[in-house]
Design a protein around this motif. Structure first.
Motif, PDB file in Angstrom:
ATOM      1  N   GLN A 111       1.747 -18.250   4.596  1.00 50.08           N
ATOM      2  CA  GLN A 111       1.249 -16.887   4.761  1.00 50.08           C
ATOM      3  C   GLN A 111       2.188 -15.976   3.977  1.00 50.08           C
ATOM      4  O   GLN A 111       3.384 -15.923   4.267  1.00 50.08           O
ATOM      5  CB  GLN A 111       1.214 -16.498   6.236  1.00 50.08           C
ATOM      6  CG  GLN A 111       0.165 -17.244   7.047  1.00 50.08           C
ATOM      7  CD  GLN A 111      -1.250 -16.865   6.647  1.00 50.08           C
ATOM      8  OE1 GLN A 111      -1.629 -15.698   6.648  1.00 50.08           O
ATOM      9  NE2 GLN A 111      -2.042 -17.863   6.283  1.00 50.08           N
ATOM     10  N   ILE A 113       3.012 -12.105   2.441  1.00 49.93           N
ATOM     11  CA  ILE A 113       2.700 -10.670   2.496  1.00 49.93           C
ATOM     12  C   ILE A 113       2.773 -10.106   1.082  1.00 49.93           C
ATOM     13  O   ILE A 113       3.826 -10.177   0.438  1.00 49.93           O
ATOM     14  CB  ILE A 113       3.687  -9.925   3.422  1.00 49.93           C
ATOM     15  CG1 ILE A 113       3.561 -10.460   4.853  1.00 49.93           C
ATOM     16  CG2 ILE A 113       3.407  -8.424   3.388  1.00 49.93           C
ATOM     17  CD1 ILE A 113       4.575  -9.884   5.810  1.00 49.93           C
ATOM     18  N   ILE A 122      -5.839  -0.796  -0.445  1.00 51.39           N
ATOM     19  CA  ILE A 122      -5.923  -0.571   1.000  1.00 51.39           C
ATOM     20  C   ILE A 122      -6.405   0.859   1.198  1.00 51.39           C
ATOM     21  O   ILE A 122      -5.802   1.795   0.673  1.00 51.39           O
ATOM     22  CB  ILE A 122      -4.566  -0.797   1.688  1.00 51.39           C
ATOM     23  CG1 ILE A 122      -4.190  -2.288   1.648  1.00 51.39           C
ATOM     24  CG2 ILE A 122      -4.606  -0.308   3.134  1.00 51.39           C
ATOM     25  CD1 ILE A 122      -2.888  -2.627   2.343  1.00 51.39           C
ATOM     26  N   GLU A 138       1.315  -1.054   5.903  1.00 49.72           N
ATOM     27  CA  GLU A 138       1.256  -2.418   6.416  1.00 49.72           C
ATOM     28  C   GLU A 138       0.276  -3.238   5.587  1.00 49.72           C
ATOM     29  O   GLU A 138      -0.818  -2.783   5.262  1.00 49.72           O
ATOM     30  CB  GLU A 138       0.815  -2.407   7.882  1.00 49.72           C
ATOM     31  CG  GLU A 138       0.853  -3.770   8.543  1.00 49.72           C
ATOM     32  CD  GLU A 138       0.477  -3.722  10.018  1.00 49.72           C
ATOM     33  OE1 GLU A 138       0.345  -4.795  10.617  1.00 49.72           O
ATOM     34  OE2 GLU A 138       0.313  -2.607  10.552  1.00 49.72           O
ATOM     35  N   ARG A 139       0.695  -4.439   5.197  1.00 53.18           N
ATOM     36  CA  ARG A 139      -0.170  -5.347   4.456  1.00 53.18           C
ATOM     37  C   ARG A 139      -0.415  -6.607   5.287  1.00 53.18           C
ATOM     38  O   ARG A 139       0.530  -7.138   5.891  1.00 53.18           O
ATOM     39  CB  ARG A 139       0.451  -5.765   3.114  1.00 53.18           C
ATOM     40  CG  ARG A 139       0.475  -4.671   2.069  1.00 53.18           C
ATOM     41  CD  ARG A 139       1.789  -3.930   2.041  1.00 53.18           C
ATOM     42  NE  ARG A 139       2.891  -4.760   1.562  1.00 53.18           N
ATOM     43  CZ  ARG A 139       4.175  -4.508   1.832  1.00 53.18           C
ATOM     44  NH1 ARG A 139       4.510  -3.460   2.597  1.00 53.18           N
ATOM     45  NH2 ARG A 139       5.121  -5.293   1.356  1.00 53.18           N
ATOM     46  N   LYS A 140      -1.642  -7.066   5.291  1.00 51.37           N
ATOM     47  CA  LYS A 140      -1.951  -8.291   6.018  1.00 51.37           C
ATOM     48  C   LYS A 140      -1.493  -9.505   5.201  1.00 51.37           C
ATOM     49  O   LYS A 140      -1.657  -9.529   3.987  1.00 51.37           O
ATOM     50  CB  LYS A 140      -3.454  -8.392   6.274  1.00 51.37           C
ATOM     51  CG  LYS A 140      -3.985  -7.354   7.249  1.00 51.37           C
ATOM     52  CD  LYS A 140      -5.477  -7.540   7.473  1.00 51.37           C
ATOM     53  CE  LYS A 140      -6.025  -6.510   8.455  1.00 51.37           C
ATOM     54  NZ  LYS A 140      -7.497  -6.648   8.654  1.00 51.37           N
ATOM     55  N   PRO A 141      -0.923 -10.500   5.883  1.00 50.68           N
ATOM     56  CA  PRO A 141      -0.529 -11.723   5.166  1.00 50.68           C
ATOM     57  C   PRO A 141      -1.755 -12.396   4.543  1.00 50.68           C
ATOM     58  O   PRO A 141      -2.862 -12.322   5.079  1.00 50.68           O
ATOM     59  CB  PRO A 141       0.076 -12.606   6.262  1.00 50.68           C
ATOM     60  CG  PRO A 141       0.415 -11.678   7.378  1.00 50.68           C
ATOM     61  CD  PRO A 141      -0.594 -10.580   7.319  1.00 50.68           C
ATOM     62  N   ARG A 142      -1.535 -13.049   3.408  1.00 45.40           N
ATOM     63  CA  ARG A 142      -2.592 -13.797   2.738  1.00 45.40           C
ATOM     64  C   ARG A 142      -2.264 -15.283   2.782  1.00 45.40           C
ATOM     65  O   ARG A 142      -1.108 -15.685   2.691  1.00 45.40           O
ATOM     66  CB  ARG A 142      -2.687 -13.400   1.258  1.00 45.40           C
ATOM     67  CG  ARG A 142      -3.071 -11.977   0.996  1.00 45.40           C
ATOM     68  CD  ARG A 142      -2.941 -11.703  -0.479  1.00 45.40           C
ATOM     69  NE  ARG A 142      -4.153 -11.174  -1.062  1.00 45.40           N
ATOM     70  CZ  ARG A 142      -4.397 -11.098  -2.361  1.00 45.40           C
ATOM     71  NH1 ARG A 142      -3.503 -11.526  -3.225  1.00 45.40           N
ATOM     72  NH2 ARG A 142      -5.514 -10.604  -2.812  1.00 45.40           N
TER      73      ARG A 142
END
Length: 288
Positions: A111, A113, A122, A138-142
């Protein structure tokens, strides 16, 4: 009209779109796209699709990619590479063996970020635009995959060279940053060269100067993108006509799988999927 794929050895300081604009001007063809963005500081394999071949961009973007990256330990920057502003510096007492051990943690599914300095949007805004204003969101994990990850060389007390084979959407800058965090001294990427993308390698790459002097003769055929799939040659004009009209065709006894489909004149028509003896087009590459 020119159609095909150029494997460009992208020079440092150019964006991927800069390269496309240059090719557009040289070949006088508006339809030009690339198969996977490289940061301006990066060099190496950039597949550029021209004319009808632009329909294949999505397949190149989704493929595995290989990189050789320079990791500098003891440095943390806002961009996660050495083009950015230094945020932290730390002494480095890390050995090559310690780096190898940490790399084991990053192999396989991960995962990740995404960095703030990236083109991800975003709320309709690109992250790097927000980052330049001093904002962090805030960034969602990829989900990414590191299929292969190895230490090639220790250059100095702080600098190491890594080779990485990874999935699409992977940020090598972030990998370097995360390795530095795992080692407790911070890290940033100081160089990046892509050595493989969409199964095209650095050995096949040409410079923009080559394209300027030799032009269309450097174009690889569109079907070279799908060289790992078997050929299926249509045996009648009737079948070819149905395919050209976008209709599925029945081919009893054809093994299930993905095929490069060719017409009577051995013209590449489409990438198709066979299932239960029925062949259905995935993407067409013939002209109107």
């Amino acid at each position: 009209m020119p159609n095909g794929i150029l494997i460009i050895d992208k020079p440092a300081g150019w964006t991927s779109m800069d390269v496309c604009a240059k090719v557009r001007g040289i070949l006088r063809e508006k339809r030009v796209g690339h198969g996977g963005t490289l940061d301006p500081m990066a060099t190496g394999v950039l597949p550029v699709f021209v004319g009808q071949a632009t329909r294949g961009v999505e397949f190149a973007e989704n493929g595995r990619k290989e990189y050789v990256a320079g990791l500098r330990l003891g440095l943390v920057t806002d961009t996660q590479d050495t083009t950015g502003t230094a945020l932290e510096t730390h002494p480095v007492t890390v050995t090559a063996e310690q780096v190898r051990q940490v790399l084991e943690r990053f192999r396989g599914p991960q995962q990740q970020i995404p960095p703030m300095y990236s083109a991800i949007k975003i709320g309709g805004q690109k992250l790097y635009d927000l980052a330049r204003k001093g904002q962090e969101v805030e960034r969602k994990p990829r989900s990414v995959i590191f299929y292969e990850l190895e230490l090639l060389e220790q250059v100095s007390e702080t600098d190491f060279v890594l080779r990485c084979l990874c999935s699409k959407g992977t940020y090598i800058r972030t990998l370097c940053h995360d390795i530095g965090q795992a080692l407790g001294c911070g890290g940033a990427m100081y160089s990046l060269r892509r050595t493989m993308a969409a199964a095209f390698t650095a050995d096949q790459a040409v410079t923009l100067e080559d394209v300027q002097s030799r032009g269309e003769e450097l174009l690889l055929p569109t079907d070279s993108l799908f060289s790992d799939h078997p050929i299926l040659l249509l045996k009648s004009d009737k079948l070819e006509k149905r395919v050209r009209c976008g209709n599925p065709i029945t081919l009893p006894g054809t093994a299930d799988g993905t095929y490069r489909v060719y017409g009577q004149g051995r013209q590449f028509l489409c990438l198709s999927r066979a299932e239960g003896g029925v062949l259905t087009s995935i993407k067409n590459f013939f002209g109107a």
